[in-house]
Design a protein around this motif. Sequence first.
Motif, PDB file in Angstrom:
ATOM      1  N   PHE A   4       0.831  -1.210   0.000  1.00 36.38           N
ATOM      2  CA  PHE A   4       0.000   0.000   0.000  1.00 36.38           C
ATOM      3  C   PHE A   4       0.862   1.255   0.000  1.00 36.38           C
ATOM      4  N   TYR A   5       1.827   1.303   0.909  1.00 39.49           N
ATOM      5  CA  TYR A   5       2.637   2.513   1.036  1.00 39.49           C
ATOM      6  C   TYR A   5       3.730   2.599  -0.024  1.00 39.49           C
ATOM      7  N   GLU A   6       4.258   1.461  -0.479  1.00 37.71           N
ATOM      8  CA  GLU A   6       5.247   1.525  -1.552  1.00 37.71           C
ATOM      9  C   GLU A   6       4.624   2.041  -2.837  1.00 37.71           C
ATOM     10  N   GLU A   7       3.356   1.702  -3.083  1.00 39.71           N
ATOM     11  CA  GLU A   7       2.680   2.227  -4.265  1.00 39.71           C
ATOM     12  C   GLU A   7       2.579   3.753  -4.218  1.00 39.71           C
ATOM     13  N   LEU A   8       2.522   4.311  -3.010  1.00 45.72           N
ATOM     14  CA  LEU A   8       2.464   5.758  -2.842  1.00 45.72           C
ATOM     15  C   LEU A   8       3.848   6.410  -2.867  1.00 45.72           C
ATOM     16  N   GLY A   9       4.899   5.590  -2.956  1.00 46.65           N
ATOM     17  CA  GLY A   9       6.252   6.120  -2.974  1.00 46.65           C
ATOM     18  C   GLY A   9       6.766   6.546  -1.614  1.00 46.65           C
ATOM     19  N   CYS A  10       6.193   6.011  -0.549  1.00 51.88           N
ATOM     20  CA  CYS A  10       6.589   6.387   0.807  1.00 51.88           C
ATOM     21  C   CYS A  10       7.850   5.641   1.239  1.00 51.88           C
ATOM     22  N   ASP A  11       8.521   6.178   2.244  1.00 54.60           N
ATOM     23  CA  ASP A  11       9.630   5.477   2.887  1.00 54.60           C
ATOM     24  C   ASP A  11       9.026   4.350   3.721  1.00 54.60           C
ATOM     25  N   VAL A  12       9.344   3.108   3.364  1.00 58.39           N
ATOM     26  CA  VAL A  12       8.773   1.924   4.014  1.00 58.39           C
ATOM     27  C   VAL A  12       9.909   1.032   4.486  1.00 58.39           C
ATOM     28  N   ARG A  13       9.880   0.639   5.763  1.00 64.53           N
ATOM     29  CA  ARG A  13      10.910  -0.243   6.315  1.00 64.53           C
ATOM     30  C   ARG A  13      10.242  -1.335   7.153  1.00 64.53           C
ATOM     31  N   ARG A  14      10.791  -2.541   7.005  1.00 67.32           N
ATOM     32  CA  ARG A  14      10.238  -3.681   7.737  1.00 67.32           C
ATOM     33  C   ARG A  14      11.325  -4.297   8.600  1.00 67.32           C
ATOM     34  N   ASN A  15      10.943  -4.630   9.837  1.00 70.15           N
ATOM     35  CA  ASN A  15      11.862  -5.288  10.764  1.00 70.15           C
ATOM     36  C   ASN A  15      11.175  -6.545  11.275  1.00 70.15           C
ATOM     37  N   ARG A  16      11.665  -7.707  10.840  1.00 69.92           N
ATOM     38  CA  ARG A  16      11.025  -8.973  11.226  1.00 69.92           C
ATOM     39  C   ARG A  16      11.144  -9.234  12.722  1.00 69.92           C
ATOM     40  N   GLU A  17      12.124  -8.601  13.364  1.00 74.89           N
ATOM     41  CA  GLU A  17      12.321  -8.767  14.803  1.00 74.89           C
ATOM     42  C   GLU A  17      11.606  -7.696  15.615  1.00 74.89           C
ATOM     43  N   GLY A  18      11.008  -6.724  14.945  1.00 78.14           N
ATOM     44  CA  GLY A  18      10.323  -5.641  15.631  1.00 78.14           C
ATOM     45  C   GLY A  18      11.231  -4.464  15.924  1.00 78.14           C
ATOM     46  N   PHE A  19      10.653  -3.285  15.975  1.00 79.67           N
ATOM     47  CA  PHE A  19      11.415  -2.069  16.254  1.00 79.67           C
ATOM     48  C   PHE A  19      11.529  -1.801  17.749  1.00 79.67           C
ATOM     49  N   THR A  20      10.650  -2.398  18.550  1.00 81.08           N
ATOM     50  CA  THR A  20      10.694  -2.235  20.002  1.00 81.08           C
ATOM     51  C   THR A  20      10.535  -3.599  20.653  1.00 81.08           C
ATOM     52  N   LYS A  21      10.929  -3.712  21.919  1.00 81.59           N
ATOM     53  CA  LYS A  21      10.743  -4.961  22.655  1.00 81.59           C
ATOM     54  C   LYS A  21       9.257  -5.299  22.753  1.00 81.59           C
ATOM     55  N   GLY A  22       8.968  -6.585  22.756  1.00 82.90           N
ATOM     56  CA  GLY A  22       7.594  -7.027  22.942  1.00 82.90           C
ATOM     57  C   GLY A  22       6.737  -7.002  21.700  1.00 82.90           C
ATOM     58  N   ILE A  23       7.263  -6.472  20.600  1.00 83.11           N
ATOM     59  CA  ILE A  23       6.519  -6.382  19.341  1.00 83.11           C
ATOM     60  C   ILE A  23       7.311  -7.125  18.278  1.00 83.11           C
ATOM     61  N   GLY A  24       6.643  -8.014  17.545  1.00 81.97           N
ATOM     62  CA  GLY A  24       7.311  -8.806  16.524  1.00 81.97           C
ATOM     63  C   GLY A  24       7.391  -8.085  15.186  1.00 81.97           C
ATOM     64  N   ASP A  25       7.310  -8.863  14.116  1.00 80.17           N
ATOM     65  CA  ASP A  25       7.394  -8.372  12.745  1.00 80.17           C
ATOM     66  C   ASP A  25       6.590  -7.078  12.588  1.00 80.17           C
ATOM     67  N   SER A  26       7.251  -6.014  12.156  1.00 80.79           N
ATOM     68  CA  SER A  26       6.622  -4.689  12.101  1.00 80.79           C
ATOM     69  C   SER A  26       7.026  -3.948  10.840  1.00 80.79           C
ATOM     70  N   VAL A  27       6.128  -3.069  10.400  1.00 76.71           N
ATOM     71  CA  VAL A  27       6.383  -2.190   9.261  1.00 76.71           C
ATOM     72  C   VAL A  27       6.273  -0.755   9.742  1.00 76.71           C
ATOM     73  N   ARG A  28       7.290   0.050   9.452  1.00 80.59           N
ATOM     74  CA  ARG A  28       7.234   1.482   9.731  1.00 80.59           C
ATOM     75  C   ARG A  28       7.285   2.253   8.421  1.00 80.59           C
ATOM     76  N   VAL A  29       6.493   3.328   8.360  1.00 84.06           N
ATOM     77  CA  VAL A  29       6.401   4.138   7.149  1.00 84.06           C
ATOM     78  C   VAL A  29       6.338   5.609   7.547  1.00 84.06           C
ATOM     79  N   VAL A  30       6.686   6.475   6.615  1.00 85.29           N
ATOM     80  CA  VAL A  30       6.302   7.879   6.703  1.00 85.29           C
ATOM     81  C   VAL A  30       5.198   8.067   5.673  1.00 85.29           C
ATOM     82  N   ASP A  31       4.001   8.400   6.135  1.00 92.09           N
ATOM     83  CA  ASP A  31       2.861   8.463   5.217  1.00 92.09           C
ATOM     84  C   ASP A  31       2.895   9.750   4.398  1.00 92.09           C
TER      85      ASP A  31
END
Length: 388
Positions: free
Chosen positions: A116-143
């Motif tokens: 969805f966000y790559e189609e909009l040309g946004c900065d999209v990053r995925r971390n399979r280990e999560g960006f914070t403790k306690g959270i798993g596979d995650s996607v961060r974007v600038v919308d």
Amino acid sequence: MTDRKDMTLTSSGFYVSQEAPIRAADPVPTPTAPAPDILRCAYMELVVTDLAASRAFYVDVLDLVVTEEDETTVYLRSMEEFIHHNLVLRQGPVAAVAAFSYRVRTPADLDRAVAFYEELGCDVRRNREGFTKGIGDSVRVVDPLGFPYEFFHDVEHVERLAWRYDLYTPGALVRLDHFNQVTPDVPRAVNFMQSLGFRVTEDIQDEAGTVYAAWMRRKPTVHDTAMTGGDGPRMHHVAFSTHEKHNILAICDKLGALRRSDAIERGPGRHGVSNAFYLYLRDPDGHRVEIYTQDYYTGDPDNPVVTWDVHDNQRRDWWGNPVVPSWYTEASLVLDLDGNPQPVVARTDESEMAVTIGADGFSYTRPDEKAEELPSWKQGEYKLGHQL
């Protein structure tokens, strides 16, 4: 734009309609890729400049529960939460928001978020280990609006403390309720959030069609986030719920007892918008926190949309108390995915403060009465000069 012929004026003074009549002049294109299925706002990651002072505010004053902490980060949750955290405090050089984080329904929704966000040309990053403790596979974007969002599904479960009445305090915070975002173009923001499946529950407009704010939800309450008109992108506030309004009064009493009443920016009071009882606080970095309770259910597909007149002084406070200017003008910076503050773009449409408490403001309690017909002790109360 407002078309009040399609709305019904209620005895409470606001209009209702089946769909929010908001149209964007410059909409963000809707991707062909399906949007992720968002469940609810789940946590916020805040960057703070003095971790010890922020911990004392959120833990010792507001009684959020520490799930885990280290030298640079504190993970906090509310009493009824079962996922690892609702709030992350991270030590950093600039006070700002690193992520507005949403839980999605399935792991596959993370793939949808990327597409969805790559189609909009946004900065999209995925971390399979999560960006914070306690959270798993995650996607961060600038919308496209400039806000840093996170989407996740997998979480570490922790003990839900809803039954631990031995731990409850008089002002216990029980849930994360919503975010509030400041953006220069509210219709554009609403249109984009609708493409993500958000629905408008309430908004503030004028007869000319200027949209000053809109409340939007995924869970069946008034909102998971609101879009407030102003210079942005910035974060207006993050909100936690209590069970009842007396819990909010207990927080006020506690702040007074601790000689920290200067943390109260606005309230306590009751909103017209959302019908909720509220209190606005500022943390040691100036991040705004709302304590919130008693809004209403919105989950039916034909839930009416409520539209308020921007000149109705009961829209922001049902008792008609004026809003302090800082509430309209001050907000937190937001970061890009590299940790840099996002540039702030000025709003070009009229500001809500200018049309309601500015020098030429003309708020009303009863729309058929002129300003000079108000009681002498209320005349001019909503003008900026009188507030200062």
